[in-house]
Design a protein around this motif. Structure first.
Motif, PDB file in Angstrom:
ATOM      1  N   LYS A  81       1.972   3.641   1.830  1.00 39.28           N
ATOM      2  CA  LYS A  81       2.410   4.666   2.771  1.00 39.28           C
ATOM      3  C   LYS A  81       2.127   4.169   4.185  1.00 39.28           C
ATOM      4  CE  LYS A  81       1.076   8.253  -0.487  1.00 39.28           C
ATOM      5  NZ  LYS A  81       0.099   9.302  -0.755  1.00 39.28           N
TER       6      LYS A  81
ATOM      7  N   ASP B 156      -1.248   4.778   6.355  1.00 31.90           N
ATOM      8  CA  ASP B 156      -2.324   5.200   5.466  1.00 31.90           C
ATOM      9  C   ASP B 156      -3.086   3.961   4.976  1.00 31.90           C
ATOM     10  OD1 ASP B 156      -4.024   6.526   3.771  1.00 31.90           O
ATOM     11  OD2 ASP B 156      -2.525   6.941   2.243  1.00 31.90           O
TER      12      ASP B 156
ATOM     13  N   SER C 135      -3.961   3.514   1.169  1.00 34.55           N
ATOM     14  CA  SER C 135      -2.913   3.142   0.222  1.00 34.55           C
ATOM     15  C   SER C 135      -2.724   1.612   0.177  1.00 34.55           C
ATOM     16  CB  SER C 135      -1.599   3.806   0.596  1.00 34.55           C
ATOM     17  OG  SER C 135      -1.062   3.250   1.793  1.00 34.55           O
TER      18      SER C 135
END
Length: 68
Positions: free
Chosen positions: A59, A62, A65
């Motif tokens: 993502k 993020d 992630s």
């Protein structure tokens, strides 16, 4: 400052004193030249299994992630 120097020197000396090499009697000669490609013991282990790996979704923005 002197204590740090003494500690680092002692650590360096201790680490070099504990290093060693395997005995020559246990080591096999390493193939050289073209034999290094064909006579390598790894080829006697058999054929490697083919695998596919998918990249996990990431993502944008993020950080968690992206971590493995």
């Amino acid at each position: 400052m002197r204590t740090l120097f003494v500690a680092l020197t002692a650590g360096a000396l201790a680490s070099t004193a504990l290093t060693g090499t395997a005995g020559a009697s246990s080591a096999k000669p390493v193939p050289t030249g073209s034999a290094a490609f064909t006579k390598n013991p790894i080829y006697k282990t058999g054929k490697f299994a083919s695998q596919t790996c998918e990249e996990p979704p990431i993502k944008g923005g993020d950080v968690d992630s992206v971590r493995i």
